[in-house]
Design an enzyme around this catalytic site. Structure first.
Site, PDB file in Angstrom:
ATOM      1  N   MET A  81      29.909  33.693  49.071  1.00 27.12           N
ATOM      2  CA  MET A  81      29.957  34.998  49.737  1.00 27.12           C
ATOM      3  C   MET A  81      28.578  35.448  50.227  1.00 27.12           C
ATOM      4  O   MET A  81      27.545  34.936  49.778  1.00 27.12           O
ATOM      5  CB  MET A  81      30.515  36.053  48.777  1.00 27.12           C
ATOM      6  CG  MET A  81      31.951  35.808  48.360  1.00 27.12           C
ATOM      7  SD  MET A  81      32.556  37.020  47.165  1.00 27.12           S
ATOM      8  CE  MET A  81      32.696  38.492  48.206  1.00 27.12           C
ATOM      9  N   HIS A  82      28.586  36.413  51.134  1.00 23.53           N
ATOM     10  CA  HIS A  82      27.427  37.244  51.501  1.00 23.53           C
ATOM     11  C   HIS A  82      26.375  36.563  52.372  1.00 23.53           C
ATOM     12  O   HIS A  82      25.591  37.250  53.016  1.00 23.53           O
ATOM     13  CB  HIS A  82      26.701  37.797  50.262  1.00 23.53           C
ATOM     14  CG  HIS A  82      27.560  38.413  49.225  1.00 23.53           C
ATOM     15  ND1 HIS A  82      28.494  39.389  49.503  1.00 23.53           N
ATOM     16  CD2 HIS A  82      27.637  38.201  47.876  1.00 23.53           C
ATOM     17  CE1 HIS A  82      29.097  39.758  48.386  1.00 23.53           C
ATOM     18  NE2 HIS A  82      28.602  39.044  47.391  1.00 23.53           N
ATOM     19  N   ASP A 239      34.891  32.748  47.971  1.00 21.21           N
ATOM     20  CA  ASP A 239      35.099  31.813  46.863  1.00 21.21           C
ATOM     21  C   ASP A 239      35.767  32.480  45.665  1.00 21.21           C
ATOM     22  O   ASP A 239      36.650  31.887  45.018  1.00 21.21           O
ATOM     23  CB  ASP A 239      33.792  31.130  46.456  1.00 21.21           C
ATOM     24  CG  ASP A 239      32.657  32.094  46.131  1.00 21.21           C
ATOM     25  OD1 ASP A 239      32.841  33.330  46.198  1.00 21.21           O
ATOM     26  OD2 ASP A 239      31.559  31.607  45.815  1.00 21.21           O
TER      27      ASP A 239
END
Length: 499
Positions: A81-82, A239
């Protein structure tokens, strides 16, 4: 025989699995890629490495299948992520991706909080933390204006890989929720946040659900990896959201403990209105119209990797953990805090660092390893404590990832969490969740729940051992005091880390 493929783009490497129509995981492959850590707190990767290694694992899976049975009907993705991937007008990558565990953006987080105040929490359901995407965008705007001027689109890691494989640009809601740019309630990019920080809305990609079909493999990609043309590609999810699907966390009575590089305690939510505290997060689930709350330990498996590299670089993890199995709870008076790159839940602190408290001359390697395992689990238990304080009943937890591969660690989780801990019989984590999204998208199953009943089965259940649980309850209270009593010391040491 037809198949679906689940691809998980992790922090240290990419994993892909092939699942047949009966729900059997037929084969898997994985490939590593490197981290770039040029300065303290910096963590980047080259997106091209993701693409190359993803194609390599796809090709390896196809090589394992007989020529007559290479019919992959659907592909979906899970991803870290991110992470910020910046593209120019020609869809070329402008700089290395800034990852979720990069902590350079403390000043930008403070600016976001000051500018938006309570509005940030109301719009995004999250606080401004270094891991999220918006602070990274603001860092680039401030420190690399020549890059900022060229930005025509930003993507997250799995979305960039999917774009390269299909030519189509999208982002799903579960990943978009981790950018600090999504209005969670309205399921749109927030014009208010974009305007507040002079971000052009056109750089935000089109939003889709995780189950959405977004295209097919480009012909030359299919040819290169050994697939037939026409494989449907589905958006996939973050995820943690895909890990939740792959562990059957699809109803409000289910909780997940996932230990990878980071560690996650995740609990299913029906809506987005739960009041959160202590830096818990709320994101869209990869299941349509569902959500999850989550607490994060930044250095979970990473702490164990660090200990292995330090103490036993030539040994296997199995060998390393065997010694710890014979050490009593408490590691002979040794406590470890897994703050190797800072912490997120319940302490959003990029400056804090890890501690080994109680070292004496009697301690051996096995005691240190046991303390590291216990410290990671204590940190995860802080998230569980917050969930319970918010009124969430947590008495059954599915454990996946590195923490589910050791009987010693599974029993430790049950004792510290004071809940039953479930081990799955064929735990494939986020890659399985991605494959399940593809299977449902292809019409193999009418819902994720039906798919989960077919693919996910328990292998063992670990119940708390009362005597150990009582010891750990006392040690947990001591563990919780370490942060406040060492915070100022670590702040004072910060200036010496780059010397």
């Amino acid at each position: 025989m037809k198949y679906v493929m689940g691809i998980d783009l992790g922090t240290s490497g990419v994993k892909a699995i092939l699942v047949d129509e009966s729900g059997k995981v037929c084969c898997e492959a994985s490939k590593p890629y490197r981290l770039i850590q040029e300065k303290p707190g910096y963590c980047e990767q080259h997106p091209e490495d993701w693409v190359n290694q993803t194609m390599a694992v796809m090709k390896e899976l196809m090589a394992k299948q007989p020529v007559h049975s290479r019919q992959v009907e659907g592909i979906s993705f899970s991803g870290q992520m991110h992470g910020l991937v910046l593209l120019n007008e020609s869809r070329e990558v402008l700089r290395p991706a800034i990852l979720w565990n990069d902590t350079r953006t403390t000043a930008q987080c403070a600016h976001i909080t000051k500018k938006l105040g309570d509005r940030l929490q109301k719009i995004t359901k999250n606080q401004a933390l270094e891991g999220f995407t918006l602070p990274k965008l603001l860092w680039v705007k401030e420190h690399e204006p020549h890059i900022d001027q060229q930005i025509d689109m930003f993507l997250l890691p799995k979305d960039y890989v999917r774009f390269r494989l299909t030519g189509a640009v999208h982002m799903d809601y579960s990943d978009a929720a981790g950018t600090l740019l999504l209005n969670i309630g309205e399921q749109t990019w927030s014009e208010e946040i974009c305007q507040a920080f002079d971000i052009s809305p056109h750089i935000c990609p089109p939003l889709v659900t995780s189950e959405a079909e977004v295209g097919t493999l480009l012909p030359h990609i299919a040819r290169d990896v050994g697939m037939k043309d026409g494989a449907k590609v589905f958006a996939g999810g973050a995820d943690n959201a895909c890990g939740a699907i792959g562990a059957g966390i699809l109803s409000s009575d289910r909780t997940l403990c996932s230990i990878g590089t980071s560690g996650v305690i995740l609990s299913y939510e029906e809506d987005h209105e739960r009041e959160l505290q202590g830096n818990l997060h709320l994101f869209h689930h990869a299941k349509k119209d569902a959500f999850y709350t989550m607490g994060v330990t930044l250095s979970a498996g990473y702490s164990l990797n660090w200990a292995k590299h330090l103490l036993a670089p030539e040994e296997s993890f199995q060998s390393l953990l065997e010694g710890a199995a014979h050490v009593a709870p408490g590691a002979k008076g040794l406590l470890f805090t897994p703050y190797l790159v800072g912490e997120r839940t319940p302490h959003a602190d990029s400056i804090i660092r890890g501690s080994l408290i109680g070292l004496d001359s009697r301690h051996e390697r096995a005691h240190v390893v046991r303390a590291v395992l216990e410290g990671i689990t204590f940190s995860l238990n802080e998230s569980i404590a917050l969930f319970r304080q918010a009124g969430k009943n947590i008495d059954s937890i599915v454990s996946i990832g590195g923490g589910a591969r050791s009987r010693t660690w599974l029993q430790m989780q049950a004792d510290i969490f004071q809940a039953e801990v479930i081990q799955l019989d064929n735990e494939q984590g986020p890659a399985l969740g991605a494959a399940m999204l593809a299977a449902v998208g292809c019409g193999w199953y009418p819902s994720l729940e039906v798919c989960a009943n077919q693919l996910i089965h328990q292998a063992a259940v670990y119940e708390p051992e009362q005597q150990h649980a009582e010891v750990y309850a006392d040690l947990f209270h001591l563990y919780q005091r370490i942060y406040t009593q060492t915070r100022d010391i670590h702040a004072g040491l910060k200036q010496y880390r780059s010397i």
